[in-house]
Each structure stands twice: as C-alpha cells, then as structure tokens.
Design an enzyme around this catalytic site. Structure first.
Site, PDB file in Angstrom:
ATOM      1  N   CYS A 179      -1.450   0.618  -4.200  1.00 27.84           N
ATOM      2  CA  CYS A 179      -0.656   1.489  -5.069  1.00 27.84           C
ATOM      3  C   CYS A 179       0.441   0.718  -5.794  1.00 27.84           C
ATOM      4  O   CYS A 179       0.734   1.006  -6.966  1.00 27.84           O
ATOM      5  CB  CYS A 179      -0.067   2.650  -4.266  1.00 27.84           C
ATOM      6  N   HIS A 228       4.204   4.587  -0.895  1.00 31.99           N
ATOM      7  CA  HIS A 228       3.493   4.772  -2.160  1.00 31.99           C
ATOM      8  C   HIS A 228       4.377   4.350  -3.324  1.00 31.99           C
ATOM      9  O   HIS A 228       5.598   4.167  -3.175  1.00 31.99           O
ATOM     10  CB  HIS A 228       3.081   6.237  -2.303  1.00 31.99           C
ATOM     11  N   ASP A 278       0.602   8.948 -11.951  1.00 31.59           N
ATOM     12  CA  ASP A 278       0.154   8.204 -10.770  1.00 31.59           C
ATOM     13  C   ASP A 278      -1.274   7.736 -11.022  1.00 31.59           C
ATOM     14  O   ASP A 278      -2.238   8.480 -10.822  1.00 31.59           O
ATOM     15  CB  ASP A 278       0.217   9.086  -9.516  1.00 31.59           C
TER      16      ASP A 278
END
Length: 640
Positions: free
Chosen positions: A204, A246, A261
């Site tokens: 991520c 994250h 995202d």
C-alpha cells in the site's frame, strides 16, 4: 530565511532557533519514508514554543525553502510571539524541479458537511461516462523507459487536472499488483517507483507513493496519507493501535482536497487463498469523505475532510459498510452498530436500497435460521440464532451483476434461544412474494405475507401466472417427506385460466417450507427457484396423507374435488368427482373398470371399488375416434 526588522530586540534563543532551521533547510530532509513531510500530517496537540512551530511549518511547506520568506513578529515580552507564513512570488512561480508548489494541508474550506446526503458517492460532481474513452486509453498504456515518459504518455489524452488524476488512477489500478508477501512483513518496505514499474507489484505504501509521484510529475498537488484501515484481515469490532497499517492519497482538484485509494481500487485479496485478484473498484476514486471514513482513519484528523471529525474510538465502533454496500446501491442499514444483541432469541436487520435488489444471508456460514423478505427498496431479515453465544452474520447483495457480494457483517450475541422458532433447514431465501416474484411471472398472491399459519394442517395458496409460465411447488420439512416425489405429493396444483392454486396438506405438525419454482414453457432448462412460504402448524393431531400423483397431461383448468387423498382405503367404494376439459370419455381403473359420467355442472362423476387392487388410475380418452386412454391421476390403496 530572513528576519523582519523591528524596534524591539530579538532574544538570543530566538536567533538560535531560526539559525538552526536555516541550516536544516540547507541540508535537506531525511530520506526515510516516515520522515517524509508528505507522510507526516499534523500531530495532535498545540504548538510548544515558537521553535516547534517553525519546524512544523517547514515539514509541511517543503524541504526546498529557496525563495521562501518567513516573517517573525516580535512583540513586547508580555505577549506571545506568532508566525506569519507567506510565499514569495518567486516560490509560486519556481516551485520544485517539476514545476509544482508544495501541497498545503486541508483547511476549514475542505471539510465536507457530515453526514452523507445520499446524493453521490463522490466528493465532487462526476459523470463517469465522460471517462469511458479516457479509461480505455489509460488502461492500455505500457511502460517504456521510465516514470516520466509513462506519465507523459498518459497525459496525451488528459486535458484537465481531473483527467490527469483519472488516467494515473486507472493505469495504476489496472497494472500494479498487490504484493501480499511484502505487505505481511513486519518491517514494511519502501518501494521505489522504478522497482514498482519493473516488477509491477507493491504494497500500500508503494501504491500511494507511486500515485503521488505520478501526480506531481503531471502537475497535480497530491499527498500520501498514512493511517488505519478496515481492510484484509479486519475483524468486526477490532481495535487499532501501534504502527499504521495502510496508506492512501489526497489530491487537490478544483480548490479542494479529495481522497483516493489506488490499492483498494485495483483489486482484492481472497481470504481463503491469500491471492490477489485484479478487480477494479470505482468506489475508491474521489470517495465522499463520509463514506471513506468507514474503512480509512488517517493519522491527522484533518485528512478525514469531515466536520466534525471522528475519533479513533468512533471509527472502531461504527458500523462498517463495505464498498460493495454502496456499489450495489445500498443507502442505509439498521442497526447501525456492528455488534447486535437478540431480543427474545431474535434479531432484525433492515436495509434500504435505491432500487430493487436481491439479497441473501449467512449465519455462521449457513443459509439457515432466518427469514429474509425482499422489499421494493431493500429487505428485512429476522434472524433466530440456534444456540446461545456469539455468531457471525453476513449479508450479501446481488445488484446488477450475477454475483452476490458481501455488503455487511454483524457480530450477533444471543443469550436466549426460543426452541419453538426452529426453522426448516430447506427454507431458502427469500421468503414471501415480492417484486422479484412479479418479475418472474407470479402476481397478485392470495397471501402477501411470508408466514402462513394453519390450525388443521391444510391451506390453499393462489396467485396469478403470466402467459407462458409453468409453476412447480414442493414441500420441505425437517421431518416427514424426504424424496423428490413426496415433496410434491403433499401439494395439489390446480390451474384456473391465468391463476394457479396450490392445495397443501401437511403430513404432521411443524414448520414447512413451501417452495415455488417457475419456468418458461418454450425455453429449455430447469425450473428456477423464486421464493417460499413458511407454513406453521401446532396441531399435533394433524396427519394428512399425500395427494394423488398427477401426470404431465393433467391439463390446465382441471379440478379435483374428490378423492383428494392419494391413499385410498381397501375394500371400499370410493366416489370420484372431477372437472376435466377437452376430453371425450373418462374412467377409473382398478381391479375392474368403472366409467365416469358428465353431469350438468360439467363434472365427471362415478365410483369404483378398491377391492383386490393396490393402485387406482383415472384415465381419459381425448378423442372419441381413438381407443387410446392416457393416465392423468394415480392413487395407492392402503393394504392394511
């Protein structure tokens, strides 16, 4: 960095602080990701002295401070010193090597009204149809020499900041694979853009870092936002602490910050195989902040873009609506907490949707112990846990695709079980007629409610049937009929014009699922399940036999008045009365043959003896010029 002259003297401590910051600026910033000013939003707490204030400003406004002025106002000793930040014209024009100014933090004008007003899933008005050609183009661009050339190729078809962000987003979501092994390492690695382009895999942090870098090359302000997430491995009610798990991005478009995202936009990880699958998810592109906060909690509360912002405790306890909840057109769900308790052994969940939607549920991995009713705009689920304790309740929705996706999960706590509410294991969903049964050709039901109570174990259900539709029904209980034949033999179907009637006789007291199937007569394939009723009978004296077996040529509009029992007593004369259409002759065949005669009311009547036989048949001759009789009904004779 220079000081604005003032008649008041500046203390030696103040000069040391400014001198120290000037030296740091000349040396540049640390290369570690955690020290990257883009990844360090403002921490909680106020400014502790003017020195901390200067350091904080430098972190957010960039490591390149050439051409930047910092004005320090020095007030009398009894007043608190304050900072005034301003950029020179040279800084605005010069920017960094790519021509970008350093992004600013979100302010009050970036905060969206809370809660979500249901008008859009996005934080700005969008018509996704305008991106169709752009998306196709972006998904087909390939890497040639490096990141700069890749961005340049992508921007060939992009003519606004929004389109620039879109092509970068689409390219990443369709080309970069989530690196599960790297994500599971205790020390999260920092992926360089060159390595990501080479392997086309990252975690991520790599997704967010690559997205930010490409946006900046494209001239769009972008920042990486670290925080907690309700992603792969999340358990309902989980608490968050320690290192952030994250990272995502914020982009500055049309005067406001917006959230994206690309990690979650690119696909998903299968919880059973731990394998990543590319599955584009539009939801995480410019997501409305009130929806984004459901599974993203940033380190800096300003990046929530909410007014008022949520606390971490609220984030942990709030109901988590998965992205598919909104992708499938859901609007709201009740209860709004992730942990629910039963009342007298029952819990109820309702969902509101913007359009008719198919739902299903699983309690501890099984489609049992629940009554799910479809509504025009949503559904209602009554759930009855079979044991005391904690249970996992999952709700799925179908939407426009053929796949049911998980949209909600509840932790269900039960401290009491009502044994009298045990539901048949074969009671599938949905229960009761609805918009879906109308869509499948069943209309105007005699019983609109899903539960039918019968005191004597008998009931009659009827509904309209559209032209060209065949109906099939079967009865299922946890005890009693188990074979496919007997599941239908406790139901006798009568077709009158465009309306079907199901006469039901229960074999014993209890709860039964009356399943309804349909099929288009002219199309190949099997019957399709549409819905079922829950039949309830508490009369323990009930013990109805099966109906007679009907054959395929038992015609529409035929009607059986007697005998309704499919098992006849031995050594008796049994009267017969039927309404049969389009036939020339009718007879009953046992040990001997007994003709039936047509009366004035249109019924064929007669009687036969059951002596000396095991089976009795009703037979018809459709054409008077032929001698071939066909079977339409079959009875068994009780030999006891």
């Amino acid at each position: 960095m220079e000081l604005k002259k003032d008649s008041n003297a500046v203390s030696i401590d103040m000069l040391l602080i400014v001198h120290s910051e000037k030296r740091r600026a000349a040396q540049g910033t640390h290369s570690d990701r955690q020290a990257d000013p883009r990844a360090l939003p403002q921490r909680r707490g106020g400014i502790q002295g003017i020195g901390n204030g200067i350091r904080r400003w430098q972190k957010f406004e960039g490591s390149d401070v050439h051409g930047t002025q910092l004005t320090v106002e020095v007030h009398p000793q009894d007043a608190m010193p304050q900072l005034l930040k301003k950029f020179s014209l040279a800084k605005r024009l010069q920017g960094d090597k790519n021509g970008n100014t350093r992004p600013r933090q979100p302010g009050a004008k970036d905060a969206h009204a809370y809660p979500w007003d249901r008008s859009s899933l996005k934080s700005m008005p969008l018509d996704l149809r305008q991106f169709e050609k752009l998306d196709t183009y972006a998904s087909q661009v390939t890497v040639k020499n490096g990141l700069d050339e890749l961005v340049s190729d992508l921007l060939q078809e992009a003519h606004s900041d929004l389109e620039r962000v879109r092509v970068i987003w689409i390219w990443i979501c369709h080309h970069i694979e989530y690196d599960i092994e790297a994500a599971q390492e205790k020390d999260r690695q920092a992926f360089k853009p060159t390595d990501i382009l080479r392997t086309q895999k990252t975690n991520c942090d790599g997704y967010a870092g690559l997205f930010e870098k490409m946006c900046r090359i494209a001239g769009v302000q972008c920042m990486t936002v670290p925080g907690y997430s309700k992603g792969f491995g999340y358990q309902t009610g989980q608490s968050f602490s320690g290192e952030f798990d994250h990272a995502w991005n914020a982009v500055y478009l049309e005067g406001r910050w917006h959230l994206v995202d690309s990690t979650w936009g690119s696909g998903l990880v299968d919880s059973t195989t731990s394998k990543f699958t590319f599955l584009y998810n539009e939801f995480y592109f410019l997501t409305h902040p009130a929806l984004f906060i459901e599974d993203h909690f940033p380190d800096n509360k300003n990046w929530q873009l909410l007014k008022p912002p949520q606390s971490l405790k609220q984030f942990e306890s709030n109901m988590y609506h998965k992205s598919e909840f909104y992708n499938k057109g859901m609007l709201s769900a009740h209860p709004e907490t992730s942990v629910i308790k039963t009342v007298n052994g029952k819990a109820t969940v309702t969902i509101e949707s913007c359009a008719p939607t198919l739902f299903m549920f699983m309690l501890n991995g099984k489609q049992e112990q629940g009554l799910l009713s479809l509504r025009k705009n949503g559904m209602k689920l009554d759930i009855y846990p079979p044991t005391v304790g904690t249970h996992k309740l999952q709700i799925f929705a179908k939407g426009n695709s053929d796949i049911y996706s998980s949209v909600l999960e509840y932790t269900l706590k039960c401290n009491y079980v009502d044994i009298s509410v045990r539901l048949p294991a074969e009671l599938h969903q949905p229960v009761g007629p609805s918009w879906f049964s109308e869509q499948m050709g069943i209309v105007k039901p005699s019983h609109p409610d899903p539960i039918i109570h019968t005191s004597d174990g008998r009931c009659s259900v009827s509904f309209g049937v559209e032209e060209g539709i065949s109906v099939l029904a079967s009865l299922h209980g946890d005890e009693g009929p188990i074979t496919e034949e007997t599941q239908r033999r406790y139901i006798f179907q009568v077709q009158r014009q465009k309306r079907a009637e199901l006469k039901v006789q229960l074999p014993q007291a209890g709860k039964f699922a009356l399943k309804i199937f349909v099929k288009k007569r002219l199309e190949p394939g099997n019957y399709v399940f549409v819905f079922n009723y829950l039949l309830c009978c508490t009369n323990t004296k009930v013990n109805w036999p099966m109906f007679p077996e009907s054959f395929g040529n038992w015609g529409q509009d035929n009607e059986l008045l007697e005998p309704l029992s499919g098992v006849l007593p031995a050594n008796r004369n049994i009267p017969f009365k039927l309404k049969l259409h389009g036939i020339a002759k009718a007879l009953v065949k046992g040990q001997d043959t007994w003709p039936l005669t047509l009366n004035r009311e249109g019924y064929w009547e007669g009687s036969c003896s059951t002596a000396g036989c095991h089976e009795i048949y009703v037979m018809v001759l459709e054409n008077a010029n032929h001698n071939f009789y066909s079977y339409i009904l079959k009875y068994k004779v009780n030999t006891q």
